[in-house]
Design a protein around this motif. Structure first.
Motif, PDB file in Angstrom:
ATOM      1  N   LYS A 140      -7.158  -7.453  22.283  1.00  0.00           N
ATOM      2  CA  LYS A 140      -7.999  -6.950  21.194  1.00  0.00           C
ATOM      3  C   LYS A 140      -7.563  -5.556  20.731  1.00  0.00           C
ATOM      4  CE  LYS A 140     -12.251  -9.440  22.457  1.00  0.00           C
ATOM      5  NZ  LYS A 140     -12.004 -10.060  23.743  1.00  0.00           N
ATOM      6  N   ARG A 141      -6.258  -5.468  20.389  1.00  0.00           N
ATOM      7  CA  ARG A 141      -5.725  -4.179  19.958  1.00  0.00           C
ATOM      8  C   ARG A 141      -4.430  -4.390  19.172  1.00  0.00           C
ATOM      9  NH1 ARG A 141      -6.681  -1.329  23.729  1.00  0.00           N
ATOM     10  NH2 ARG A 141      -5.473   0.483  23.145  1.00  0.00           N
ATOM     11  N   PRO A 142      -3.932  -3.356  18.542  1.00  0.00           N
ATOM     12  CA  PRO A 142      -2.646  -3.491  17.860  1.00  0.00           C
ATOM     13  C   PRO A 142      -1.503  -3.721  18.856  1.00  0.00           C
ATOM     14  CG  PRO A 142      -3.837  -1.535  17.104  1.00  0.00           C
ATOM     15  CD  PRO A 142      -4.542  -2.029  18.331  1.00  0.00           C
ATOM     16  N   VAL A 143      -0.534  -4.487  18.442  1.00  0.00           N
ATOM     17  CA  VAL A 143       0.710  -4.677  19.200  1.00  0.00           C
ATOM     18  C   VAL A 143       1.855  -4.540  18.194  1.00  0.00           C
ATOM     19  CG1 VAL A 143       2.111  -6.277  20.577  1.00  0.00           C
ATOM     20  CG2 VAL A 143      -0.356  -6.178  20.936  1.00  0.00           C
ATOM     21  N   ALA A 144       2.916  -3.856  18.600  1.00  0.00           N
ATOM     22  CA  ALA A 144       4.029  -3.603  17.674  1.00  0.00           C
ATOM     23  C   ALA A 144       5.275  -4.389  18.063  1.00  0.00           C
ATOM     24  CB  ALA A 144       4.352  -2.107  17.655  1.00  0.00           C
ATOM     25  N   ALA A 183      -6.339   6.142  12.282  1.00  0.00           N
ATOM     26  CA  ALA A 183      -6.932   4.832  11.976  1.00  0.00           C
ATOM     27  C   ALA A 183      -6.728   3.859  13.135  1.00  0.00           C
ATOM     28  CB  ALA A 183      -6.324   4.273  10.698  1.00  0.00           C
ATOM     29  N   LEU A 184      -5.537   3.865  13.729  1.00  0.00           N
ATOM     30  CA  LEU A 184      -5.273   2.943  14.838  1.00  0.00           C
ATOM     31  C   LEU A 184      -6.171   3.263  16.033  1.00  0.00           C
ATOM     32  CD1 LEU A 184      -1.379   2.894  14.554  1.00  0.00           C
ATOM     33  CD2 LEU A 184      -2.890   0.916  14.208  1.00  0.00           C
ATOM     34  N   ALA A 185      -6.339   4.561  16.310  1.00  0.00           N
ATOM     35  CA  ALA A 185      -7.147   4.955  17.467  1.00  0.00           C
ATOM     36  C   ALA A 185      -8.641   4.779  17.205  1.00  0.00           C
ATOM     37  CB  ALA A 185      -6.844   6.412  17.832  1.00  0.00           C
ATOM     38  N   SER A 186      -9.083   5.239  16.028  1.00  0.00           N
ATOM     39  CA  SER A 186     -10.527   5.325  15.776  1.00  0.00           C
ATOM     40  C   SER A 186     -11.116   4.043  15.201  1.00  0.00           C
ATOM     41  CB  SER A 186     -10.831   6.462  14.800  1.00  0.00           C
ATOM     42  OG  SER A 186     -10.262   7.650  15.273  1.00  0.00           O
ATOM     43  N   VAL A 240       0.851  -1.198   0.000  1.00  0.00           N
ATOM     44  CA  VAL A 240       0.000   0.000   0.000  1.00  0.00           C
ATOM     45  C   VAL A 240       0.882   1.242   0.000  1.00  0.00           C
ATOM     46  CG1 VAL A 240      -1.974  -1.109   1.125  1.00  0.00           C
ATOM     47  CG2 VAL A 240      -0.218  -0.021   2.532  1.00  0.00           C
ATOM     48  N   THR A 241       0.270   2.384  -0.246  1.00  0.00           N
ATOM     49  CA  THR A 241       1.071   3.606  -0.334  1.00  0.00           C
ATOM     50  C   THR A 241       1.011   4.440   0.951  1.00  0.00           C
ATOM     51  OG1 THR A 241      -0.826   4.674  -1.384  1.00  0.00           O
ATOM     52  CG2 THR A 241       0.884   3.830  -2.831  1.00  0.00           C
ATOM     53  N   ARG A 242       0.015   4.184   1.778  1.00  0.00           N
ATOM     54  CA  ARG A 242      -0.107   4.923   3.050  1.00  0.00           C
ATOM     55  C   ARG A 242      -0.496   3.931   4.142  1.00  0.00           C
ATOM     56  NH1 ARG A 242       0.847  10.512   3.868  1.00  0.00           N
ATOM     57  NH2 ARG A 242      -0.927  10.524   5.260  1.00  0.00           N
ATOM     58  N   GLU A 243       0.060   4.140   5.314  1.00  0.00           N
ATOM     59  CA  GLU A 243      -0.141   3.177   6.396  1.00  0.00           C
ATOM     60  C   GLU A 243      -1.585   3.114   6.896  1.00  0.00           C
ATOM     61  OE1 GLU A 243       2.242   5.361   6.109  1.00  0.00           O
ATOM     62  OE2 GLU A 243       4.091   4.178   6.070  1.00  0.00           O
ATOM     63  N   GLU A 244      -2.279   4.261   6.872  1.00  0.00           N
ATOM     64  CA  GLU A 244      -3.664   4.221   7.380  1.00  0.00           C
ATOM     65  C   GLU A 244      -4.551   3.374   6.478  1.00  0.00           C
ATOM     66  OE1 GLU A 244      -2.139   6.797   5.984  1.00  0.00           O
ATOM     67  OE2 GLU A 244      -3.476   8.524   5.730  1.00  0.00           O
ATOM     68  N   GLU A 245      -4.190   3.342   5.187  1.00  0.00           N
ATOM     69  CA  GLU A 245      -4.883   2.473   4.254  1.00  0.00           C
ATOM     70  C   GLU A 245      -4.648   1.013   4.661  1.00  0.00           C
ATOM     71  OE1 GLU A 245      -4.470   1.766  -0.601  1.00  0.00           O
ATOM     72  OE2 GLU A 245      -2.973   2.912   0.484  1.00  0.00           O
ATOM     73  N   GLY A 246      -3.429   0.704   5.016  1.00  0.00           N
ATOM     74  CA  GLY A 246      -3.085  -0.654   5.446  1.00  0.00           C
ATOM     75  C   GLY A 246      -3.808  -1.055   6.710  1.00  0.00           C
ATOM     76  N   VAL A 247      -3.966  -0.111   7.640  1.00  0.00           N
ATOM     77  CA  VAL A 247      -4.684  -0.408   8.888  1.00  0.00           C
ATOM     78  C   VAL A 247      -6.118  -0.846   8.561  1.00  0.00           C
ATOM     79  CG1 VAL A 247      -5.641   0.615  11.003  1.00  0.00           C
ATOM     80  CG2 VAL A 247      -3.285   1.111  10.329  1.00  0.00           C
ATOM     81  N   GLY A 248      -6.772  -0.130   7.659  1.00  0.00           N
ATOM     82  CA  GLY A 248      -8.154  -0.468   7.289  1.00  0.00           C
ATOM     83  C   GLY A 248      -8.238  -1.816   6.590  1.00  0.00           C
TER      84      GLY A 248
END
Ligand code: SPV
Length: 165
Positions: free
Chosen positions: A150-154, A80-83, A45-53
């Motif tokens: 139930k959330r992102p982990v890095a 995107a990660l928060a909302s 993808v070209t933008r990370e928020e797109e990838g999050v979705g």
């Protein structure tokens, strides 16, 4: 052990079958491994928020998704990660090349590099900083925590991680 192979093996061990990526020089050798693996679907993808979705949709469709990205893209994906993920409790495995930390030579990488850990803390995103010897288990563990909480982990791959091989 090669650092890129160790990361790829960690993804395999975790059962990751869906990868979204935004390029980073330190991740570049992992992408062809993913492309060559018939069990993994790779969506650059070209933008990370797109990838999050996209990863959120993949998770709801029964996939085990990971996003491979540079920490600079954390800034792009905060909303995107928060909302999306945090609000709707959607797990996500973030495999994050951490630029701008010790060993960085590009000055433009410093600002985001320095604030990445505190941004993750602010987003309430747990993170692990593995070595090459621990990265496979770290990726597996990170996904387990992502499912439990139930959330992102890095998984933060610092510059030294790539230099250790
Ligand atoms: O190549 C990369 O991954 C970059 O982010 C560009 S640079 O900061 O390494 O020049």
């Amino acid at each position: 052990m090669d650092a890129s192979v160790a990361v790829f093996d960690g993804l395999k061990m975790t059962g990751v079958d869906f990868v979204v990526s935004v390029p980073c020089i330190n991740l570049k050798e992992i992408f062809p491994m993913i492309d060559d693996d018939p069990t993994m679907l790779h969506i650059p993808v070209t933008r990370e928020e797109e990838g999050v979705g996209i990863c959120a949709g993949a998770y709801m469709g029964g996939r085990i998704p990971a996003m491979l990205m540079q920490n600079s893209g954390l800034g792009n994906s905060i909303n995107a990660l928060a909302s999306l993920n945090n609000l709707f409790q959607i797990p996500l495995l973030l495999i994050m090349s951490h630029r701008g930390c010790e060993g960085e030579t590009i000055c433009a990488q410093y600002p985001m590099g320095q604030m990445t850990p505190s941004l993750l803390d602010t987003l309430d995103i747990p993170y692990i900083v593995p070595t090459i010897d621990t990265v496979e288990d770290a990726i597996h563990y990170a996904w387990r925590i992502a499912i439990e909480k139930k959330r992102p982990v890095a998984v933060l791959l610092e510059i030294g991680f790539w230099e250790a091989e």
